[in-house]
Design a protein around this motif. Structure first.
Motif, PDB file in Angstrom:
ATOM      1  N   THR A   6       6.011   6.160   7.717  1.00  0.00           N
ATOM      2  CA  THR A   6       6.052   4.810   7.597  1.00  0.00           C
ATOM      3  C   THR A   6       4.743   4.348   7.319  1.00  0.00           C
ATOM      4  O   THR A   6       4.128   3.611   7.997  1.00  0.00           O
ATOM      5  CB  THR A   6       6.801   4.097   8.848  1.00  0.00           C
ATOM      6  N   PRO A   7       4.204   4.322   6.352  1.00  0.00           N
ATOM      7  CA  PRO A   7       2.738   4.026   5.901  1.00  0.00           C
ATOM      8  C   PRO A   7       2.545   2.682   5.720  1.00  0.00           C
ATOM      9  O   PRO A   7       3.625   1.422   5.546  1.00  0.00           O
ATOM     10  CB  PRO A   7       2.501   4.812   4.737  1.00  0.00           C
ATOM     11  N   SER A   8       1.472   2.166   6.085  1.00  0.00           N
ATOM     12  CA  SER A   8       0.944   0.618   5.669  1.00  0.00           C
ATOM     13  C   SER A   8      -0.287   0.666   4.613  1.00  0.00           C
ATOM     14  O   SER A   8      -1.299   0.535   5.117  1.00  0.00           O
ATOM     15  CB  SER A   8       0.596  -0.145   6.952  1.00  0.00           C
ATOM     16  N   PRO A   9       0.004   1.111   3.581  1.00  0.00           N
ATOM     17  CA  PRO A   9      -1.029   1.373   2.620  1.00  0.00           C
ATOM     18  C   PRO A   9      -1.900  -0.116   2.141  1.00  0.00           C
ATOM     19  O   PRO A   9      -1.422  -1.184   2.208  1.00  0.00           O
ATOM     20  CB  PRO A   9      -0.251   1.785   1.292  1.00  0.00           C
ATOM     21  N   LEU A  10      -3.077   0.251   2.173  1.00  0.00           N
ATOM     22  CA  LEU A  10      -3.830  -0.998   1.613  1.00  0.00           C
ATOM     23  C   LEU A  10      -4.117  -1.300   0.125  1.00  0.00           C
ATOM     24  O   LEU A  10      -4.296  -2.295  -0.380  1.00  0.00           O
ATOM     25  CB  LEU A  10      -5.440  -0.810   2.248  1.00  0.00           C
ATOM     26  N   ASN A  11      -3.850  -0.085  -0.542  1.00  0.00           N
ATOM     27  CA  ASN A  11      -3.648   0.177  -2.046  1.00  0.00           C
ATOM     28  C   ASN A  11      -2.205   0.681  -2.353  1.00  0.00           C
ATOM     29  O   ASN A  11      -1.877   1.475  -2.228  1.00  0.00           O
ATOM     30  CB  ASN A  11      -4.728   0.930  -2.677  1.00  0.00           C
ATOM     31  N   PRO A  12      -1.642  -0.062  -3.426  1.00  0.00           N
ATOM     32  CA  PRO A  12      -0.227   0.327  -3.744  1.00  0.00           C
ATOM     33  C   PRO A  12      -0.666   1.485  -4.749  1.00  0.00           C
ATOM     34  O   PRO A  12       0.689   2.305  -4.987  1.00  0.00           O
ATOM     35  CB  PRO A  12       0.178  -0.907  -4.983  1.00  0.00           C
ATOM     36  N   PHE A  13      -1.483   1.913  -5.015  1.00  0.00           N
ATOM     37  CA  PHE A  13      -1.604   3.334  -5.812  1.00  0.00           C
ATOM     38  C   PHE A  13      -1.899   4.408  -4.984  1.00  0.00           C
ATOM     39  O   PHE A  13      -2.415   5.564  -5.325  1.00  0.00           O
ATOM     40  CB  PHE A  13      -2.698   3.113  -7.005  1.00  0.00           C
ATOM     41  N   GLU A  14      -2.064   4.064  -3.755  1.00  0.00           N
ATOM     42  CA  GLU A  14      -2.291   5.280  -2.669  1.00  0.00           C
ATOM     43  C   GLU A  14      -1.120   6.469  -2.804  1.00  0.00           C
ATOM     44  O   GLU A  14       0.082   6.078  -3.003  1.00  0.00           O
ATOM     45  CB  GLU A  14      -2.406   4.860  -1.529  1.00  0.00           C
TER      46      GLU A  14
END
Length: 244
Positions: free
Chosen positions: A66-74
């Motif tokens: 359940t990630p909270s990415p800072l960049n949508p391309f991670e």
């Protein structure tokens, strides 16, 4: 009886010999391609099967993240398999939907299936015509010892056509199975949290693709078996043409 020797049976007419020489030359050369091309295609399909297996293994390892990415391309670590990147470039990204590489894989399966089935239908019809035409050889003494060879060529090609048709069916069904798997990261994670159906479907699709690859390799082996038979048939035709 005046002792004059009776003439022997007439050989095949020139026009028939010319036609058989044409077939023996060009169809042998054509088959040299189809004795290798299906194996090359099988290698690519095995790559696709391995890609699907790698993803299924990855998704079966544990609960989805359940990630909270800072960049949508991670990259989505829980969904991406390193082998899948190496083989097909499949990378799940957090802010994206279905990886374009998987969409392309599915399109390739459908296109390959259509090509295989249409080619198989043509070849099966051609072998039916060849089988019917080969009846003319039964009454030619000069080919009595090569009847088995000529009919084996036809039988091998006919069986190769059936292999290709079945491979196409398997690939189409694999694509149908993959369409049942939601491949956007958010929906995929929800499905994986609910149960193992997603990876199970990928395993099944991989098995179908791998079997199609095996059948294509077997079809190439059948066509390759014709090489010596064509040479023997052509040598006989060339010999008779010289004697006409």
């Amino acid at each position: 009886m005046d002792g004059t020797a009776s003439p022997g049976p007439a050989g095949p007419p020139q026009a028939l010999l010319d036609t058989m020489a044409n077939l023996a030359r060009f169809h042998r050369e054509h088959e040299e391609f189809y004795a290798s091309a299906p194996r090359e295609q099988a290698v690519l399909l095995q790559r696709d099967a391995r890609t699907l297996l790698a993803l299924a293994d990855r998704w079966s390892e544990g609960r989805p993240a359940t990630p909270s990415p800072l960049n949508p391309f991670e990259g989505a670590e829980d969904l991406t398999a390193p082998v899948g990147i190496q083989l097909r470039g499949v990378l799940f990204m957090e802010g994206e939907g279905e990886p374009v590489e998987l969409a392309r894989l599915k399109r390739d399966l459908v296109r390959t299936a259509d090509d295989l089935r249409s080619g198989a239908r043509w070849l099966a019809e051609a072998m039916q015509a060849s089988w019917d035409s080969a009846r003319a050889l039964l009454d030619l003494p000069d080919f009595a010892d090569l009847l088995g060879e000529r009919h084996r060529i036809i039988a091998n090609d006919w069986q190769a056509a059936h292999h290709a048709d079945l491979a196409g069916l398997l690939l189409q069904r694999a694509a149908d199975v993959l369409e049942r798997v939601e491949l956007g990261p958010a929906v995929l994670r929800a499905d994986l949290a609910a149960g193992p159906v997603g990876p199970q479907r990928l395993y099944s699709a991989a098995e179908l693709v791998a079997r199609a690859a095996d059948l294509l390799s077997e079809s190439a082996g059948l066509v390759h078996d014709n090489e010596r038979r064509w040479r023997a048939f052509r040598a006989r035709v060339d010999e008779l043409r010289r004697d006409v």
